[in-house]
Design an enzyme around this catalytic site. Structure first.
Site, PDB file in Angstrom:
ATOM      1  N   HIS A  62      37.015 -18.311   9.168  1.00 17.65           N
ATOM      2  CA  HIS A  62      38.060 -17.517  10.252  1.00 17.65           C
ATOM      3  C   HIS A  62      39.705 -17.910   9.179  1.00 17.65           C
ATOM      4  CE1 HIS A  62      38.968 -20.615  12.377  1.00 17.65           C
ATOM      5  NE2 HIS A  62      40.072 -20.403  12.378  1.00 17.65           N
ATOM      6  N   CYS A  76      38.087 -21.532   2.820  1.00 18.53           N
ATOM      7  CA  CYS A  76      39.134 -22.294   4.723  1.00 18.53           C
ATOM      8  C   CYS A  76      40.761 -21.820   5.022  1.00 18.53           C
ATOM      9  CB  CYS A  76      38.397 -23.357   4.977  1.00 18.53           C
ATOM     10  SG  CYS A  76      38.855 -25.255   4.521  1.00 18.53           S
ATOM     11  N   GLY A  77      41.583 -22.512   5.681  1.00 16.97           N
ATOM     12  CA  GLY A  77      42.638 -22.450   5.514  1.00 16.97           C
ATOM     13  C   GLY A  77      43.423 -23.005   4.256  1.00 16.97           C
ATOM     14  N   HIS A 121      33.420 -31.112 -16.778  1.00 21.74           N
ATOM     15  CA  HIS A 121      34.436 -32.490 -17.270  1.00 21.74           C
ATOM     16  C   HIS A 121      33.406 -32.952 -15.661  1.00 21.74           C
ATOM     17  CE1 HIS A 121      38.429 -33.379 -19.651  1.00 21.74           C
ATOM     18  NE2 HIS A 121      37.609 -32.508 -19.732  1.00 21.74           N
ATOM     19  N   ARG A 144      45.967 -20.729   3.117  1.00 24.07           N
ATOM     20  CA  ARG A 144      46.905 -20.475   4.293  1.00 24.07           C
ATOM     21  C   ARG A 144      47.958 -21.298   2.636  1.00 24.07           C
ATOM     22  NH1 ARG A 144      44.688 -21.757   9.717  1.00 24.07           N
ATOM     23  NH2 ARG A 144      44.087 -20.250  10.574  1.00 24.07           N
ATOM     24  N   ARG A 175      30.186 -39.085 -22.161  1.00 21.09           N
ATOM     25  CA  ARG A 175      31.213 -39.622 -21.423  1.00 21.09           C
ATOM     26  C   ARG A 175      31.095 -38.769 -20.102  1.00 21.09           C
ATOM     27  NH1 ARG A 175      35.017 -36.473 -23.865  1.00 21.09           N
ATOM     28  NH2 ARG A 175      36.651 -36.072 -23.287  1.00 21.09           N
ATOM     29  N   ARG A 218      29.691 -40.359 -16.292  1.00 19.96           N
ATOM     30  CA  ARG A 218      30.379 -40.250 -15.463  1.00 19.96           C
ATOM     31  C   ARG A 218      29.689 -39.375 -14.010  1.00 19.96           C
ATOM     32  NH1 ARG A 218      35.193 -39.313 -19.320  1.00 19.96           N
ATOM     33  NH2 ARG A 218      35.477 -41.290 -20.302  1.00 19.96           N
TER      34      ARG A 218
HETATM   35  C1  RB5 Z   1      40.795 -23.422  10.874  1.00 14.19           C
HETATM   36  O1  RB5 Z   1      42.392 -23.176  11.512  1.00 14.19           O
HETATM   37  C2  RB5 Z   1      41.406 -24.660   9.947  1.00 14.19           C
HETATM   38  O2  RB5 Z   1      41.551 -25.542  10.342  1.00 14.19           O
HETATM   39  C3  RB5 Z   1      40.381 -24.658   8.671  1.00 14.19           C
HETATM   40  O3  RB5 Z   1      40.177 -23.347   8.205  1.00 14.19           O
HETATM   41  C4  RB5 Z   1      40.488 -25.496   7.492  1.00 14.19           C
HETATM   42  O4  RB5 Z   1      41.968 -25.628   7.285  1.00 14.19           O
HETATM   43  C5  RB5 Z   1      39.951 -26.988   7.927  1.00 14.19           C
HETATM   44  O5  RB5 Z   1      40.351 -27.322   6.661  1.00 14.19           O
END
Ligand code: RB5
Length: 153
Positions: free
Chosen positions: A9, A65-66, A98, A109, A133, A137
């Site tokens: 979300h 994600c956030g 690499h 965010r 290399r 690895r």
């Molecule tokens: C959601 O609130 C947040 O926890 C998720 O998007 C993320 O950042 C987790 O790593």
């Protein structure tokens, strides 16, 4: 390339713009959700994208994600997934060249949409160098994975 795209979300608000960029760059988008800002659990979309990439149903993955952290931690539990949480362009292409990174993760965010788009472009344009290399690895990384997956090479 076929590119699996997934977000929770917190990443959902930028997913459509990122998917549109992927399509504009000539790639096929494989949308793994989520489809609204309703709270969901990042391991679900991370697992779905990582499994698609590891199984070869997608060539690359993008996860949002956030912070980029939860999704990368979850994705890297899937054997064959090599997810990197990036916030700079250098890492987005060097991780492929690499380390054969096959999933780019970023935090919606943490970075703005324009930086995110630059990361996606750099990631999708990059190719593993195949230099000795880096292959050595990468094979050591795969050996760790195989050992702890109980799938011995
Ligand atoms: C959601 O609130 C947040 O926890 C998720 O998007 C993320 O950042 C987790 O790593």
């Amino acid at each position: 390339m076929r590119v699996a795209v997934g977000a929770d979300h917190a990443g959902f608000p930028v997913k459509a713009e990122i998917a549109a960029l992927v399509a504009r760059l000539g790639h096929e988008v494989d949308d793994h959700g989520t489809h609204s800002t309703e709270a969901c659990d990042y391991p679900d979309t991370a697992r779905s994208v990582a499994e698609a990439v590891a199984a070869g149903r997608a060539d690359r993955g993008l996860l949002i994600c956030g912070s980029g952290l939860g999704a990368s931690i979850a994705a890297n539990k899937v054997p064959g997934a090599r997810a990197g949480n990036c916030s700079d362009r250098y890492s987005a292409h060097q991780g492929v060249e690499h380390d054969d990174m096959n999933i780019l993760v970023f935090g919606a965010r943490v970075i703005g949409i324009e930086v995110a788009k630059e990361l996606v472009e750099a990631f999708l344009a990059a190719r593993f160098s195949g230099e000795e290399r880096h292959v050595r690895r990468l094979n050591k990384v795969k050996a760790i994975e195989a050992h702890y997956s109980k799938i011995e090479p």
